[in-house]
Structure formats: C-alpha cells, structure tokens
Write a protein that holds these residues in place. Sequence first.
Motif, short mmCIF file in Angstrom:
data_model
loop_
_atom_site.label_atom_id
_atom_site.label_comp_id
_atom_site.label_asym_id
_atom_site.label_seq_id
_atom_site.Cartn_x
_atom_site.Cartn_y
_atom_site.Cartn_z
N ASN A 101 0.85 -1.25 -0.16
CA ASN A 101 -0.05 0.23 0.22
C ASN A 101 0.82 1.27 0.12
O ASN A 101 0.61 2.36 -0.50
N GLU A 102 1.98 1.21 0.84
CA GLU A 102 2.86 2.43 0.68
C GLU A 102 3.40 2.48 -0.64
O GLU A 102 3.62 3.68 -1.03
N ALA A 103 3.87 1.50 -1.22
CA ALA A 103 4.44 1.50 -2.71
C ALA A 103 3.46 1.99 -3.66
O ALA A 103 3.68 2.86 -4.54
N MET A 104 2.06 1.58 -3.36
CA MET A 104 1.06 2.08 -4.29
C MET A 104 0.74 3.59 -4.34
O MET A 104 0.74 4.30 -5.38
N HIS A 105 0.86 4.22 -3.08
CA HIS A 105 0.83 5.71 -2.83
C HIS A 105 1.92 6.46 -3.75
O HIS A 105 1.86 7.46 -4.29
N ALA A 106 3.27 5.77 -3.60
CA ALA A 106 4.19 6.21 -4.50
C ALA A 106 3.76 6.24 -5.88
O ALA A 106 4.37 7.13 -6.58
N LEU A 107 3.46 5.12 -6.27
CA LEU A 107 3.15 5.00 -7.78
C LEU A 107 1.94 5.90 -8.34
O LEU A 107 2.07 6.30 -9.44
N PHE A 108 1.13 6.29 -7.45
CA PHE A 108 0.14 7.21 -7.60
C PHE A 108 0.78 8.52 -8.05
O PHE A 108 0.55 9.08 -8.97
N VAL A 109 1.75 9.02 -7.32
CA VAL A 109 2.39 10.00 -7.67
C VAL A 109 3.15 10.08 -9.00
O VAL A 109 3.21 11.10 -9.79
N GLU A 110 3.73 8.87 -9.06
CA GLU A 110 4.50 8.70 -10.28
C GLU A 110 3.80 8.64 -11.59
O GLU A 110 4.09 9.37 -12.57
N CYS A 111 2.67 8.30 -11.55
CA CYS A 111 1.89 7.90 -12.48
C CYS A 111 1.24 9.16 -13.16
O CYS A 111 0.70 9.41 -14.42
N GLU A 112 1.12 10.27 -12.14
CA GLU A 112 0.23 11.46 -12.38
C GLU A 112 1.21 12.14 -13.43
O GLU A 112 0.86 13.25 -13.99
N GLN A 113 2.66 11.89 -13.12
CA GLN A 113 3.53 12.74 -13.91
C GLN A 113 3.98 12.30 -15.08
O GLN A 113 4.64 12.93 -16.02
N ASP A 114 3.35 11.22 -15.65
CA ASP A 114 3.98 10.68 -16.79
C ASP A 114 3.03 9.66 -17.36
O ASP A 114 2.27 8.95 -16.54
N VAL A 115 2.94 9.25 -18.56
CA VAL A 115 2.10 8.37 -19.10
C VAL A 115 2.55 6.82 -18.98
O VAL A 115 4.01 6.67 -18.70
N ILE A 116 1.74 5.95 -18.77
CA ILE A 116 2.17 4.50 -18.75
C ILE A 116 2.93 4.08 -20.10
O ILE A 116 2.31 4.18 -21.24
N LYS A 117 3.93 3.40 -20.08
CA LYS A 117 4.64 2.86 -21.10
C LYS A 117 4.36 1.34 -21.36
O LYS A 117 3.90 0.68 -20.32
N ALA A 118 4.16 0.70 -22.67
CA ALA A 118 3.96 -0.65 -22.83
C ALA A 118 4.80 -1.55 -22.11
O ALA A 118 4.35 -2.53 -21.68
N GLU A 119 6.12 -1.46 -22.07
CA GLU A 119 7.07 -2.01 -21.09
C GLU A 119 6.79 -2.28 -19.84
O GLU A 119 7.16 -3.13 -19.16
N THR A 120 6.33 -0.93 -19.29
CA THR A 120 5.79 -1.12 -17.82
C THR A 120 4.71 -1.93 -17.73
O THR A 120 4.78 -2.63 -16.69
N ALA A 121 3.76 -1.51 -18.43
CA ALA A 121 2.58 -2.61 -18.21
C ALA A 121 2.56 -4.02 -18.36
O ALA A 121 2.32 -4.94 -17.78
#
Length: 231
Positions: A101-121
Amino acid sequence: MDISRLLARCPDVVTLIVGPGQAKITCHTTLLGFKSEYFDAACFGGFQPSESGEIRMLEECPEAVSVFVSWLYTGRIPSCSTPPLALWILGDALRSPEFTNEAMHALFVECEQDVIKAETAEYIYANTSRGSKLRTFVKDLVLQESPLGYGQDSGDENRQSSAYENAWKELIRQGGDLVVDVAMEGSFLYNSIAAPEPCRSANHSKYMEPITTRPIEDFLEGKPREGTRKI
C-alpha cells in the motif's frame, strides 16, 4: 505498534542474504514477521532460519529489500532509485500488504507525472497474478490514458513518439491478460465512455490491500501465526 517494546522483548536478529552478489542485510526477526507473512513463516513457522541465522533471498534486489527493511523501522519508504512498482511486487512476494500500500501511494504520484509505457504494463502483468491490485491499477490507467487514442495532436511528447505507439501495438498483438482485461471494459483507443481515474485520491482505496496481521502479544509470547503458509 510499539517497536521499542517489541524489540526489547524480542531482540533476535537475522541476516538476509540478498541477490546474486549475496548482500547482507540485518534486521530484527520480530519486525520481519510482524509485517510480512513470508517472514512470519520463515522465522516463526515450520521453516526457521538456519543455525547461522541467515535467510537466503538470492533472486531479490538488495536495494529493494533494503528499502523494505528501512520501512519496517521508520514506517516510511525512503527516497531511492527502485521504482515503486518494483517495491510493490517485492511487497506482494513477501506478503506484506502494508508495504504494498505504501508503494502504491508512491506509484500514484509517479503515474500522475507521466504516461504509462507498454514495457511497464508488460512488466507488471508478468510479475503479478490475476486479480492483483496492481493489475487492476494498470488496467484502469490504460483505460484512462487510451495509449492509441490521441495520435500526433495530443500535445504530449511521449504520445507523439512512434516508438511509444509501436510498442503498444506490439504488446496488443501478443495478446495476454492485459489485452483481455482492457477489452472487457473498454479499449486502447479513446472513447466517450467515462474511464476510471486511478490516480484521483477519491479512488485510491480501490487499489489498497486489506491489512492482515496478528496481535503483537503473539510475538511477545512466542506464539506462531495460525495457518501461516510455509515457504
């Protein structure tokens, strides 16, 4: 949790041998077991550490495990170069929902700043199981961002990249769970149907894992967790 009380009563430590380079990371066994069902089984279940007081984790990343151990003592994920999604995957492997859950909160912030790439998905789906909260998050993110839906007029340099679009097309051609999950609720193309907004704070709870732990008194009294899965 009163960490000082717990450590005073249960001061034993274990050394984690991590990664191909066999980095050594020391941590109190009670903290590991209290926050991770994996370590609960390793330290207090049927498969306890060897007489040397070591647990081998040769397939894990030393920096990610160091972040996990730091979080155990501070309750915060420190600044590091390990991506939040890699931390989430580690937390899932260690069966530590509070850490994911802590990591997910960090991921929210990261994904607000950039689009998701195919390799990430693709990486996320390759390292998670069906029904995981992280899969749900990335699926909703794809539905929101519609990676093939904006073309050259999007105003986003990442979207304007032919490599970005071609990577998504190749991933879609391969099929798999991500393609099925997205197709069940929408598409990779922009449409007028209201898409999820996974990074919006009001929606964060959808991607949080339920917290499962056991009373601190169990550790103080040396009781094993009921039904702890063996590793």
